[in-house]
Design an enzyme around this catalytic site. Structure first.
Site, PDB file in Angstrom:
ATOM      1  N   ASP A 128       1.042  -1.569   0.120  1.00 51.47           N
ATOM      2  CA  ASP A 128      -0.073  -0.256   0.130  1.00 51.47           C
ATOM      3  C   ASP A 128       1.055   1.500  -0.162  1.00 51.47           C
ATOM      4  OD1 ASP A 128      -2.541   1.670  -0.015  1.00 51.47           O
ATOM      5  OD2 ASP A 128      -2.143   1.412   2.367  1.00 51.47           O
ATOM      6  N   HIS A 135      -3.493  14.229   0.835  1.00 56.86           N
ATOM      7  CA  HIS A 135      -3.579  13.177   1.809  1.00 56.86           C
ATOM      8  C   HIS A 135      -3.083  13.406   2.591  1.00 56.86           C
ATOM      9  CE1 HIS A 135      -5.120   9.449   4.318  1.00 56.86           C
ATOM     10  NE2 HIS A 135      -3.820   9.506   3.751  1.00 56.86           N
ATOM     11  N   GLU A 201     -10.537   3.859   3.538  1.00 55.97           N
ATOM     12  CA  GLU A 201      -9.251   5.000   2.281  1.00 55.97           C
ATOM     13  C   GLU A 201      -9.963   4.493   1.108  1.00 55.97           C
ATOM     14  OE1 GLU A 201      -5.352   3.621   4.147  1.00 55.97           O
ATOM     15  OE2 GLU A 201      -5.404   5.480   5.623  1.00 55.97           O
ATOM     16  N   GLU A 203      -8.814   4.322  -1.976  1.00 58.70           N
ATOM     17  CA  GLU A 203      -8.059   4.076  -3.210  1.00 58.70           C
ATOM     18  C   GLU A 203      -7.921   2.948  -4.448  1.00 58.70           C
ATOM     19  OE1 GLU A 203      -4.610   2.462  -1.088  1.00 58.70           O
ATOM     20  OE2 GLU A 203      -5.511   3.581   1.061  1.00 58.70           O
ATOM     21  N   ASP A 235      -9.118   0.336   1.919  1.00 59.41           N
ATOM     22  CA  ASP A 235      -7.715  -0.276   3.013  1.00 59.41           C
ATOM     23  C   ASP A 235      -8.558   0.133   4.036  1.00 59.41           C
ATOM     24  OD1 ASP A 235      -6.032  -0.177   4.122  1.00 59.41           O
ATOM     25  OD2 ASP A 235      -4.697   1.488   3.824  1.00 59.41           O
ATOM     26  N   ARG A 239      -8.451   3.817  12.763  1.00 53.67           N
ATOM     27  CA  ARG A 239      -7.497   4.307  13.252  1.00 53.67           C
ATOM     28  C   ARG A 239      -7.316   4.919  15.182  1.00 53.67           C
ATOM     29  NH1 ARG A 239      -5.881   6.061   8.605  1.00 53.67           N
ATOM     30  NH2 ARG A 239      -7.870   6.528   7.257  1.00 53.67           N
ATOM     31  N   GLN A 242      -4.016   2.102  15.254  1.00 60.49           N
ATOM     32  CA  GLN A 242      -3.107   2.663  14.843  1.00 60.49           C
ATOM     33  C   GLN A 242      -2.271   3.762  15.120  1.00 60.49           C
ATOM     34  OE1 GLN A 242      -4.392   4.579  11.038  1.00 60.49           O
ATOM     35  NE2 GLN A 242      -2.122   4.473   9.934  1.00 60.49           N
ATOM     36  N   LYS A 255      -3.877  -2.107  10.306  1.00 63.02           N
ATOM     37  CA  LYS A 255      -4.459  -2.477   8.465  1.00 63.02           C
ATOM     38  C   LYS A 255      -4.684  -3.842   8.156  1.00 63.02           C
ATOM     39  CE  LYS A 255      -2.954   2.137   7.584  1.00 63.02           C
ATOM     40  NZ  LYS A 255      -4.476   2.882   6.570  1.00 63.02           N
ATOM     41  N   THR A 259      -9.093  -5.889   3.837  1.00 61.57           N
ATOM     42  CA  THR A 259      -8.971  -5.021   2.621  1.00 61.57           C
ATOM     43  C   THR A 259      -9.836  -6.050   2.007  1.00 61.57           C
ATOM     44  OG1 THR A 259      -6.258  -4.157   2.718  1.00 61.57           O
ATOM     45  CG2 THR A 259      -7.385  -3.875   0.811  1.00 61.57           C
ATOM     46  N   GLU A 366     -10.123  12.550   7.371  1.00 64.95           N
ATOM     47  CA  GLU A 366     -10.243  13.770   7.261  1.00 64.95           C
ATOM     48  C   GLU A 366     -10.984  14.795   6.275  1.00 64.95           C
ATOM     49  OE1 GLU A 366      -7.906  11.280   3.746  1.00 64.95           O
ATOM     50  OE2 GLU A 366      -7.317  13.479   3.470  1.00 64.95           O
TER      51      GLU A 366
HETATM   52 MN    MN Z   1      -3.981   3.230   2.789  1.00 66.80          MN
END
Ligand code: MN
Length: 418
Positions: A128, A135, A201, A203, A235, A239, A242, A255, A259, A366
């Protein structure tokens, strides 16, 4: 413009210009590779068995009688071109083969509705990247302030990490909220709890076809020869897990629980009409990352959320694949610069694709700015992060004149942790 004898609506993701690849479960439980046209799957096993892939690269290969695309992917660009040309010909309005053979046609064309799609390749490795400047700037600003938002390496190399291939799943498969170690606000000892800050996420990812030998490098200007096609990627990110675990080695369990990808892999050939030039990079990267012509694709992307109280999903983000600073070719050249080998079926995701405006940010982190600006779902509900029962729906397509080359969707429901 090429026409098919199959009726295709203007907003269909699967016109004759697309012909993406996937796999599905047949009514007697076998796995067959497939393509799609209009509202139908094209059973590639049946076409192959009928001897219709009879060009010089594919005849006698039985590439579509496997249950995964890996062998076909390993055959290279000329074989991919031949398969696409064969399909475009078989389904064009002036080809009689399938139009006259009703028995074969009924075995080849399967109504898409209600069919279970299956992961079409064995994914050995998954990387990834982190290639959208907006971002990286947004996340950097939240944690370090706007002056130090981008790390000193960011404009010199496509930052990435090695992800987990075993938990890559298709659209339609539910994701369970993970549990793990979390450091409560103001505390210096962690607790074991369910993730409270679950995020998506937005992607896209590319799948490699032909690999390279261990010890060799893929040249940035040859990289597209190794790229089979693109998928949509969600993804999933925990948080709070993380934040506590990531230093100093980067993302790990935050993560690795899931996915999600679209069932459809769209080829570079199908995306060719949507190729666009990239902006010049400043500073110029090191020579191994310099492409003679840097280009990307104009693919519209969106994310919608549907809570269990809603009857319609609400779009919370609109972005575009062009919002990436590093190209796929640069990512692949960087991945292999040490001599690392890539293999058919590997997945390389782009990183969260955030655009310049607040409604184009590709994650809840975000969009709701670290929990400070809740996002309205339009029915009185709002979200800072995802709740149990929420459905996250990502869609993507390139808009042509009177047709769309689409990826379908990545549609995933969140289940409570256990
Ligand atoms: Mn990602």
């Amino acid at each position: 413009m090429q026409n098919s004898f199959i009726e295709i609506k203007e907003d269909s993701h699967f016109p004759i210009q697309n012909l993406p690849y996937s796999a599905f479960q047949t009514h007697n439980g076998e796995i067959h590779l497939c393509s799609a046209i209009g509202d139908y799957l094209i059973d590639l096993f049946v076409l192959d068995e009928a001897g219709l892939f009879d060009g010089p690269k594919l005849e006698g290969q039985f590439a579509f009688q496997d249950s995964s695309l890996n062998y076909f992917m390993s055959l290279g660009k000329e074989a991919w071109k031949e398969a696409r040309a064969t399909l475009q010909d078989l389904f064009s309005a002036d080809n009689e083969i399938l139009q006259q053979d009703e028995l074969l046609r009924d075995r080849v064309l399967i109504p898409m509705n209600g069919v279970e799609m299956v992961l079409p390749m064995e994914i050995g490795d998954y990387t990834d990247f982190y290639s959208s400047e907006q971002h990286a700037f947004n996340v950097g600003t939240m944690f370090r302030g706007p002056e130090n938002a981008l790390m000193p390496n960011w404009k010199h190399l496509p930052v990435g990490y090695h992800g987990r291939a075993s938990s890559i799943i298709l659209s339609g498969k539910d994701v369970r909220r993970p549990k793990g170690q979390i450091l409560p606000q103001g505390s210096d000892t962690p607790v074991y709890d369910s993730c409270k800050l679950l995020d998506f996420e937005l992607e896209m990812g590319f799948v490699t076809g032909v690999g390279n030998e261990l010890g060799s490098r893929i040249d940035v200007n040859d990289a597209e020869e190794h790229i089979f096609g693109l998928v949509l990627v969600n993804d999933w990110s925990a948080r709070d897990i993380q934040k506590w675990e990531y230093q100093p080695l980067g993302p790990f369990l935050a993560k690795n629980f899931a996915t999600s990808i679209s069932p459809w892999i769209v080829s570079l050939e199908a995306l060719e009409p949507f190729r666009r030039e990239c902006k010049k990079q400043d500073p110029e990267p090191l020579e191994y990352l310099q492409q003679s012509e840097r280009s990307t694709f104009d693919i519209d992307l969106e994310v919608a959320i549907q809570s269990d109280k809603m009857t319609e999903p609400r779009i919370v983000c609109r972005s575009n694949y062009q919002n990436l600073y590093w190209t796929m070719s640069q990512q692949l050249a960087h991945q292999t610069v040490t001599g690392c080998n890539v293999r058919p079926g590997d997945l390389y995701a782009s990183g969260t694709i955030s655009g310049p405006t607040e409604d184009s940010y590709g994650s809840m982190l975000e969009l709701a700015w670290k929990g400070t600006k809740p996002v309205s779902l339009g029915n009185g509900e709002e979200r800072t992060f995802l709740q149990d029962g929420d459905r996250v729906i990502m869609r993507g397509y390139a808009q042509g004149e009177g047709y769309r080359v689409g990826f379908g969707e990545v549609n995933t429901k969140i289940l409570p942790s256990h």
